[in-house]
Design an enzyme around this catalytic site. Structure first.
Site, mmCIF file in Angstrom:
data_model
loop_
_atom_site.group_PDB
_atom_site.id
_atom_site.type_symbol
_atom_site.label_atom_id
_atom_site.label_comp_id
_atom_site.label_asym_id
_atom_site.label_seq_id
_atom_site.Cartn_x
_atom_site.Cartn_y
_atom_site.Cartn_z
ATOM 1 N N HIS A 1 32.442 47.893 44.882
ATOM 2 C CA HIS A 1 33.340 49.064 44.985
ATOM 3 C C HIS A 1 34.139 49.288 43.694
ATOM 4 O O HIS A 1 34.739 50.331 43.531
ATOM 5 C CB HIS A 1 34.252 48.953 46.209
ATOM 6 C CG HIS A 1 35.387 47.993 46.086
ATOM 7 N ND1 HIS A 1 36.424 47.946 46.991
ATOM 8 C CD2 HIS A 1 35.667 47.037 45.166
ATOM 9 C CE1 HIS A 1 37.287 47.024 46.635
ATOM 10 N NE2 HIS A 1 36.859 46.450 45.545
ATOM 11 N N GLY B 1 31.398 37.031 40.966
ATOM 12 C CA GLY B 1 32.661 37.743 40.756
ATOM 13 C C GLY B 1 33.661 37.298 41.808
ATOM 14 O O GLY B 1 34.394 38.097 42.383
ATOM 15 N N GLY B 2 33.675 35.991 42.040
ATOM 16 C CA GLY B 2 34.423 35.426 43.175
ATOM 17 C C GLY B 2 35.919 35.349 42.979
ATOM 18 O O GLY B 2 36.625 34.849 43.851
ATOM 19 N N ARG C 1 31.916 40.052 47.198
ATOM 20 C CA ARG C 1 33.016 40.623 47.987
ATOM 21 C C ARG C 1 33.917 41.451 47.083
ATOM 22 O O ARG C 1 34.443 40.974 46.089
ATOM 23 C CB ARG C 1 33.861 39.534 48.664
ATOM 24 C CG ARG C 1 34.943 40.202 49.539
ATOM 25 C CD ARG C 1 35.791 39.240 50.312
ATOM 26 N NE ARG C 1 36.720 38.523 49.486
ATOM 27 C CZ ARG C 1 37.757 37.827 49.948
ATOM 28 N NH1 ARG C 1 37.961 37.752 51.244
ATOM 29 N NH2 ARG C 1 38.559 37.179 49.128
ATOM 30 N N PHE D 1 28.491 39.063 35.393
ATOM 31 C CA PHE D 1 27.438 39.540 36.305
ATOM 32 C C PHE D 1 26.594 40.680 35.726
ATOM 33 O O PHE D 1 25.683 41.166 36.389
ATOM 34 C CB PHE D 1 27.961 39.845 37.712
ATOM 35 C CG PHE D 1 29.209 40.682 37.849
ATOM 36 C CD1 PHE D 1 29.345 41.901 37.220
ATOM 37 C CD2 PHE D 1 30.246 40.244 38.677
ATOM 38 C CE1 PHE D 1 30.488 42.678 37.381
ATOM 39 C CE2 PHE D 1 31.399 41.015 38.845
ATOM 40 C CZ PHE D 1 31.518 42.233 38.189
ATOM 41 N N ASP E 1 32.934 33.789 37.830
ATOM 42 C CA ASP E 1 33.789 34.921 37.438
ATOM 43 C C ASP E 1 33.958 34.842 35.925
ATOM 44 O O ASP E 1 33.327 34.018 35.248
ATOM 45 C CB ASP E 1 35.164 34.881 38.149
ATOM 46 C CG ASP E 1 35.795 36.278 38.285
ATOM 47 O OD1 ASP E 1 36.251 36.826 37.249
ATOM 48 O OD2 ASP E 1 35.814 36.823 39.396
HETATM 49 C C1 LIG Z 1 38.371 42.912 43.274
HETATM 50 S S1 LIG Z 1 38.112 41.384 42.523
HETATM 51 C C2 LIG Z 1 37.239 40.518 43.805
HETATM 52 C C3 LIG Z 1 37.313 39.029 43.668
HETATM 53 C C4 LIG Z 1 36.653 38.236 44.780
HETATM 54 N N1 LIG Z 1 35.258 38.589 44.989
HETATM 55 C C5 LIG Z 1 37.431 38.339 46.068
HETATM 56 O O1 LIG Z 1 36.973 39.025 46.980
HETATM 57 O O2 LIG Z 1 38.511 37.738 46.150
HETATM 58 C C6 LIG Z 1 36.881 41.673 41.302
HETATM 59 C C7 LIG Z 1 36.531 40.449 40.490
HETATM 60 O O3 LIG Z 1 35.474 40.792 39.582
HETATM 61 C C8 LIG Z 1 35.656 40.034 38.412
HETATM 62 N N2 LIG Z 1 34.873 40.609 37.311
HETATM 63 C C9 LIG Z 1 35.076 41.786 36.660
HETATM 64 N N3 LIG Z 1 34.120 41.978 35.739
HETATM 65 C C10 LIG Z 1 33.294 40.886 35.802
HETATM 66 C C11 LIG Z 1 32.095 40.530 35.117
HETATM 67 N N4 LIG Z 1 31.563 41.323 34.170
HETATM 68 N N5 LIG Z 1 31.496 39.369 35.453
HETATM 69 C C12 LIG Z 1 32.018 38.575 36.422
HETATM 70 N N6 LIG Z 1 33.149 38.865 37.118
HETATM 71 C C13 LIG Z 1 33.780 40.026 36.811
HETATM 72 C C14 LIG Z 1 37.157 40.120 38.193
HETATM 73 O O4 LIG Z 1 37.593 39.124 37.296
HETATM 74 C C15 LIG Z 1 37.664 39.923 39.623
HETATM 75 O O5 LIG Z 1 37.885 38.579 39.902
#
Ligand SMILES: C[S@@+](CC[C@H](N)C(=O)[O-])C[C@H]1O[C@@H](n2cnc3c(N)ncnc32)[C@H](O)[C@@H]1O
Length: 466
Positions: A342, A268-269, A338, A323, A291
């Site tokens: 939350h 989820g980067g 990261r 994920f 992601d």
């Molecule tokens: C708050 S952001 C954090 C992004 C990154 N980890 C950072 O710290 O910059 C949450 C991330 O989770 C991703 N996300 C949401 N649902 C997801 C899923 N089912 N599988 C993978 N990524 C997902 C979103 O696209 C987003 O990029």
């Protein structure tokens, strides 16, 4: 009720703490100015405070908060807290109208007259005066002469700077209005679904925020509510910006250098903001950024622009991955989450962690980078504040707690204490090894496989490897 003697004792103890913390802060300012004068690197500019300064700042903040509580009339204090959404709105207006940007060119002593400012930013003169006077009370902008305003060091931070403008405003600001109704709704208050947040109620959608903004962008406003939303590319940039702002202590206080040539899967980067910063600082580390497909496309473009050498050297791979499905990168050294957990209620977090647990080798680890909630009664994983402060440093924790409420508003989720994270880890067949306390808002929590857990067969190994 505390006796007068107890209150006197507490007030004096707070003044003494403030006195000591102030001397540490003064010593740091002086050392910093000496370093700057002699052309050495500035401690201040490094953006990670020295351990002594970090501690002094949080003691001072906690002491100030407790001091106010002790000396202020409680009815006035409650009124102030009940109205605190209004300074937030005033700041929101100032950011959107780019007031700090305009004031940036003003003479600090002369400032700019409200009539000029009003014409320039397009807000009625009286209204602008009210907004700026409210913010000036809390040292964001200063009224330097009658009706003439200038920036302060704090308002200067938002001038010509997209960090705050881009992020953390729209959806949480709009949806927070409905938070009391959602929390007090008997049908929703016990819900553990991400689809039952104040955001969902406000925007009239059952999609989680990140799905919603992609959908709204694709289908246009006609197919959704007319409420404002943050487009996905702005979310992506905002995540990088907030990461840059908040993560420097993470680089300083977790031993990334000891990981050598290991592979980090950034689950989820986003557009890989954390990995990119790490790749620049630690040239041996390898990365897989995962992601949702749309985000991954943006990730590749961002790295091609900002750090193409990492692609040429094949230090980074980009991978669309959900994920909530089986983790395809198996037996990686490190999986980083990261600001992921939350965003999700507990059951979803256990599913996310469970997929990683299934992919881990015996010596793989998961690093959770999130705000850690420090309870006011303390935690065995975190350093306690000195008495008479609350063990969590009180007011110094407020930013973490407001972010916690933002997660509740947007995702029906939360920031977590070490104990809460440990419970989730155990449910996924993991154990909390250590919280690496960092000198900033986020900490690094290390999770490892718990091969004694009944959740998973002891010694079970993943099927294939990276
Ligand atoms: C708050 S952001 C954090 C992004 C990154 N980890 C950072 O710290 O910059 C949450 C991330 O989770 C991703 N996300 C949401 N649902 C997801 C899923 N089912 N599988 C993978 N990524 C997902 C979103 O696209 C987003 O990029």
């Amino acid at each position: 009720m505390a006796s007068v003697a107890e209150k006197v004792q507490k007030l004096r103890a707070l003044v003494s703490l403030l006195q000591d913390a102030s001397e540490t802060i003064i010593a740091d300012w002086r050392a910093d100015s000496a370093a700057t004068d002699s052309g050495k690197d500035s401690v201040w500019n490094s953006s990670v405070p020295s351990p002594a300064l970090y501690e002094a700042r949080r003691v001072a903040l906690g002491a100030c908060g407790m001091y106010i509580d002790l000396v202020q009339d409680s009815a006035t204090r409650l009124t102030e807290v009940a109205s605190s959404y209004l300074p937030a709105r005033a700041l929101h207006i100032a950011v959107r109208a780019k007031i700090a940007d305009f004031l940036a060119s003003a003479d600090q002593n002369e400032g700019i007259h409200i009539a000029v400012l009003s014409r320039e930013v397009g807000i009625g003169e009286q209204k602008l005066l009210q907004i700026l006077r409210c913010l000036a009370c809390i040292h964001i902008f200063a009224e330097v002469q009658h009706n003439r305003f200038a920036n302060t060091p704090t308002s200067m931070r938002i001038a010509n700077d997209d960090l705050i403008r881009l992020h953390r405003t729209t959806e949480a600001n709009v949806a927070a209005v409905n938070l009391p109704d959602v929390v007090l709704d008997p049908g929703k208050t016990f819900s553990t679904s991400i689809r039952d947040s104040a955001f969902n109620v406000t925007y009239g959608t059952d999609k989680p925020l990140f799905e919603y903004v992609e959908y709204a962008e694709e289908h246009g406003k006609d197919s959704t509510t007319s409420l404002p939303f943050t487009p996905p590319n702005v979310w992506a940039k905002g995540m990088v910006a907030s990461g840059q702002l908040e993560s420097v202590p993470i680089f300083a206080d977790y031993p990334w250098g000891d990981l050598g040539k290991r592979v980090i899967v950034d689950v989820g980067g986003g557009i890989g903001g954390l990995s990119l910063q790490l790749a620049m600082r630690f040239p041996k580390l390898q990365f897989v950024v995962q992601d949702r497909p749309q985000m991954i496309q943006q990730a590749r473009e961002a790295w091609e622009k900002d750090f193409p050498v990492a692609l040429e050297e094949e230090r980074v791979q980009f991978m669309a991955h959900d994920f909530f499905t089986e983790q395809t990168v198996r037996e990686a050294d490190v999986y980083v989450l990261r600001q992921i957990l939350h965003d999700w209620p507990d059951d979803d977090c256990i599913t996310i962690l469970g997929h990683l647990r299934q992919a881990m080798r015996r010596d793989s680890c998961i690093l959770v980078v999130d705000i850690i909630i420090h309870p006011s009664v303390g935690s065995s994983c975190l350093k306690d504040a000195p008495p008479p402060l609350l063990r969590n440093y009180g007011s110094a924790q407020l930013v973490g707690s407001t972010r916690d409420l933002a997660m509740l508003t947007l995702f029906n989720a939360c920031e977590r204490t070490p104990e809460h994270l440990s419970t989730l880890a155990m449910a996924a067949g993991l154990r909390l090894e250590k919280v690496w306390e960092c000198r900033g808002m986020n900490h690094v929590t290390e999770l490892r496989r718990d091969d004694t857990s009944p959740t998973f067969e002891a010694g079970s190994e993943p099927a294939s490897s990276l």
